[in-house]
Design a protein around this motif. Sequence first.
Motif, PDB file in Angstrom:
ATOM      1  N   ASN A  72       0.824  -1.217   0.113  1.00  0.00           N
ATOM      2  CA  ASN A  72       0.012  -0.054   0.185  1.00  0.00           C
ATOM      3  C   ASN A  72       0.789   1.332  -0.060  1.00  0.00           C
ATOM      4  OD1 ASN A  72      -2.982  -1.558   2.141  1.00  0.00           O
ATOM      5  ND2 ASN A  72      -2.511  -1.328  -0.072  1.00  0.00           N
ATOM      6  N   PHE A  73       1.840   1.269   0.812  1.00  0.00           N
ATOM      7  CA  PHE A  73       2.758   2.469   0.855  1.00  0.00           C
ATOM      8  C   PHE A  73       3.526   2.803  -0.480  1.00  0.00           C
ATOM      9  CE2 PHE A  73       3.040   2.318   5.669  1.00  0.00           C
ATOM     10  CZ  PHE A  73       2.185   3.301   5.743  1.00  0.00           C
ATOM     11  N   VAL A  74       3.754   1.692  -1.410  1.00  0.00           N
ATOM     12  CA  VAL A  74       4.483   1.826  -2.495  1.00  0.00           C
ATOM     13  C   VAL A  74       3.310   2.359  -3.663  1.00  0.00           C
ATOM     14  CG1 VAL A  74       5.249   0.530  -4.887  1.00  0.00           C
ATOM     15  CG2 VAL A  74       6.125   0.013  -2.461  1.00  0.00           C
ATOM     16  N   MET A  75       2.004   1.891  -3.249  1.00  0.00           N
ATOM     17  CA  MET A  75       1.076   2.420  -4.284  1.00  0.00           C
ATOM     18  C   MET A  75       0.801   3.852  -3.896  1.00  0.00           C
ATOM     19  SD  MET A  75      -1.429  -0.924  -4.159  1.00  0.00           S
ATOM     20  CE  MET A  75      -2.939  -0.180  -5.172  1.00  0.00           C
ATOM     21  N   LEU A  76       0.768   4.246  -2.651  1.00  0.00           N
ATOM     22  CA  LEU A  76       0.621   5.444  -1.922  1.00  0.00           C
ATOM     23  C   LEU A  76       1.682   6.610  -2.503  1.00  0.00           C
ATOM     24  CD1 LEU A  76      -1.185   7.702  -0.219  1.00  0.00           C
ATOM     25  CD2 LEU A  76       0.395   6.853   1.619  1.00  0.00           C
ATOM     26  N   ILE A  77       2.889   6.217  -2.742  1.00  0.00           N
ATOM     27  CA  ILE A  77       3.975   7.104  -3.314  1.00  0.00           C
ATOM     28  C   ILE A  77       3.652   7.184  -4.745  1.00  0.00           C
ATOM     29  CG2 ILE A  77       6.359   6.983  -3.993  1.00  0.00           C
ATOM     30  CD1 ILE A  77       6.887   5.565  -1.123  1.00  0.00           C
ATOM     31  N   ILE A  78       3.284   6.098  -5.499  1.00  0.00           N
ATOM     32  CA  ILE A  78       2.712   6.309  -6.790  1.00  0.00           C
ATOM     33  C   ILE A  78       1.789   7.296  -7.135  1.00  0.00           C
ATOM     34  CG2 ILE A  78       1.827   5.190  -8.956  1.00  0.00           C
ATOM     35  CD1 ILE A  78       3.451   2.522  -7.973  1.00  0.00           C
ATOM     36  N   LEU A  79       0.672   7.568  -6.358  1.00  0.00           N
ATOM     37  CA  LEU A  79      -0.539   8.258  -6.291  1.00  0.00           C
ATOM     38  C   LEU A  79       0.106   9.527  -6.007  1.00  0.00           C
ATOM     39  CD1 LEU A  79      -3.532   6.343  -4.559  1.00  0.00           C
ATOM     40  CD2 LEU A  79      -2.963   6.715  -7.093  1.00  0.00           C
ATOM     41  N   ILE A  80       1.083   9.786  -4.973  1.00  0.00           N
ATOM     42  CA  ILE A  80       1.342  11.134  -4.581  1.00  0.00           C
ATOM     43  C   ILE A  80       2.103  11.666  -5.769  1.00  0.00           C
ATOM     44  CG2 ILE A  80       2.980  12.387  -3.053  1.00  0.00           C
ATOM     45  CD1 ILE A  80       2.110  10.494  -0.753  1.00  0.00           C
ATOM     46  N   VAL A  81       2.966  10.954  -6.500  1.00  0.00           N
ATOM     47  CA  VAL A  81       3.821  11.374  -7.437  1.00  0.00           C
ATOM     48  C   VAL A  81       2.945  11.659  -8.812  1.00  0.00           C
ATOM     49  CG1 VAL A  81       5.391  10.660  -9.388  1.00  0.00           C
ATOM     50  CG2 VAL A  81       5.735   9.982  -7.216  1.00  0.00           C
ATOM     51  N   LYS A  82       1.786  11.026  -8.904  1.00  0.00           N
ATOM     52  CA  LYS A  82       0.638  11.329  -9.893  1.00  0.00           C
ATOM     53  C   LYS A  82      -0.183  12.375  -9.324  1.00  0.00           C
ATOM     54  CE  LYS A  82       0.848   6.983 -12.012  1.00  0.00           C
ATOM     55  NZ  LYS A  82      -0.215   5.634 -12.680  1.00  0.00           N
ATOM     56  N   LYS A  83      -0.289  12.720  -8.253  1.00  0.00           N
ATOM     57  CA  LYS A  83      -1.131  13.902  -7.702  1.00  0.00           C
ATOM     58  C   LYS A  83      -2.672  13.463  -7.736  1.00  0.00           C
ATOM     59  CE  LYS A  83       2.002  17.785  -8.687  1.00  0.00           C
ATOM     60  NZ  LYS A  83       2.102  19.056  -9.377  1.00  0.00           N
ATOM     61  N   GLN A  84      -2.511  12.000  -7.304  1.00  0.00           N
ATOM     62  CA  GLN A  84      -3.965  11.375  -7.132  1.00  0.00           C
ATOM     63  C   GLN A  84      -4.384  11.080  -5.799  1.00  0.00           C
ATOM     64  OE1 GLN A  84      -3.726   8.238 -10.129  1.00  0.00           O
ATOM     65  NE2 GLN A  84      -3.788   9.513 -11.824  1.00  0.00           N
ATOM     66  N   ARG A  85      -5.706  10.764  -5.681  1.00  0.00           N
ATOM     67  CA  ARG A  85      -5.933  10.407  -4.432  1.00  0.00           C
ATOM     68  C   ARG A  85      -6.952   9.312  -4.493  1.00  0.00           C
ATOM     69  NH1 ARG A  85      -8.229  16.010  -1.369  1.00  0.00           N
ATOM     70  NH2 ARG A  85      -6.365  17.171  -1.469  1.00  0.00           N
ATOM     71  N   SER A  86      -6.862   8.266  -3.302  1.00  0.00           N
ATOM     72  CA  SER A  86      -7.956   7.097  -3.328  1.00  0.00           C
ATOM     73  C   SER A  86      -8.216   6.975  -2.064  1.00  0.00           C
ATOM     74  CB  SER A  86      -7.054   6.082  -3.965  1.00  0.00           C
ATOM     75  OG  SER A  86      -7.679   4.604  -3.888  1.00  0.00           O
ATOM     76  N   VAL A  87      -9.593   6.967  -1.881  1.00  0.00           N
ATOM     77  CA  VAL A  87     -10.418   6.487  -0.710  1.00  0.00           C
ATOM     78  C   VAL A  87     -10.138   5.058  -0.373  1.00  0.00           C
ATOM     79  CG1 VAL A  87     -12.587   6.568   0.602  1.00  0.00           C
ATOM     80  CG2 VAL A  87     -11.909   8.486  -0.725  1.00  0.00           C
ATOM     81  N   LYS A  88     -10.328   4.334  -1.401  1.00  0.00           N
ATOM     82  CA  LYS A  88     -10.186   2.854  -1.152  1.00  0.00           C
ATOM     83  C   LYS A  88      -8.795   2.364  -0.754  1.00  0.00           C
ATOM     84  CE  LYS A  88     -13.223   1.740  -5.054  1.00  0.00           C
ATOM     85  NZ  LYS A  88     -13.540   1.184  -6.271  1.00  0.00           N
TER      86      LYS A  88
END
Length: 311
Positions: A72-88
């Motif tokens: 999840n932390f890896v996925m979170l870093i990817i989302l932060i780089v892409k400037k995206q959010r995910s409630v799920k």
Amino acid sequence: MELLIKIFDIGRNEFIFKKLLRKYGYTNGVLIALILLLWISAFFIGDLFGVYSWTILKLILPVVGAIGLMINFVMLIILIVKKQRSVKLFMNIVINIIFIFPILMTMNIILCAYPNTIERTQPSITVGWPLTEETVVGWGGNLVKGNLPHAVWASERWAYDLVMEPYNINSDSNENYGIWNKEINAPVSGIVVAVSNDEADITPGTEDFTSIEGNYVYIKIKETGTYLLLNHLKKDSVTVEVGDTVEPGDVIGRVGNSGSSSEPHLHIHHQRQDPTKVIHPVLAEGLPLFFEDIDGDLMPKKGALIKPQFH
């Protein structure tokens, strides 16, 4: 009219539930249901369902949660780089942290006994004291603080470790401990279902053991059909064989320091399942164990000095 209102309420609640699942993820919904099922099973259902649930909560879920959290932390870093959010993803991180939480119980940072009570856990048995000399209860009783190594696990919920003076002396010689080589008497009438007699006694304070139990004698109790387990016996001291019938007072072996043991002592506990048929020693339901003909509580606590009173 009332029926139509009830149908409408059910439909509305179902719609809200499905909406929440879509928002937070169907997988997260399943994981939440699993966590609730395991805790409910451990605290309210008991039996083997509770035993397996407790074991999964303490040993398996923390590993799964740790792996999931790293992903999840890896996925979170990817989302932060892409400037995206995910409630799920956020919800999944929370659930994985909940999965990891029971590791605090496994490490005894949070003290929590296996949630069985004497009142609801039957059959209990009252047996004779297995030693003939003055004995100290190293660990024992119903409370987790006085029975820490045992009460936190289902199979050993009411187990005892017995020692004699001198003990806890940090000597590396088994012969210096008071209980070393003392005769062990059968506490009950029953049939011997398993023995181990050839495992070497280890040096006190070391972890150079072959098995957790060491040498042992396991007895199927005539009265209840449940099982009494006596562990950490001295190598080559067991005097009974599988199939032998024993009566209270019969000598079955001598106290040693085999298995996972910090110093010479006798471990004894009562459980429902046949120890020769369980997948792992912890996957059994421990049952209450009381003692008769002693000058103290029938379920003696840590530190109790026991003077057997044989007739």
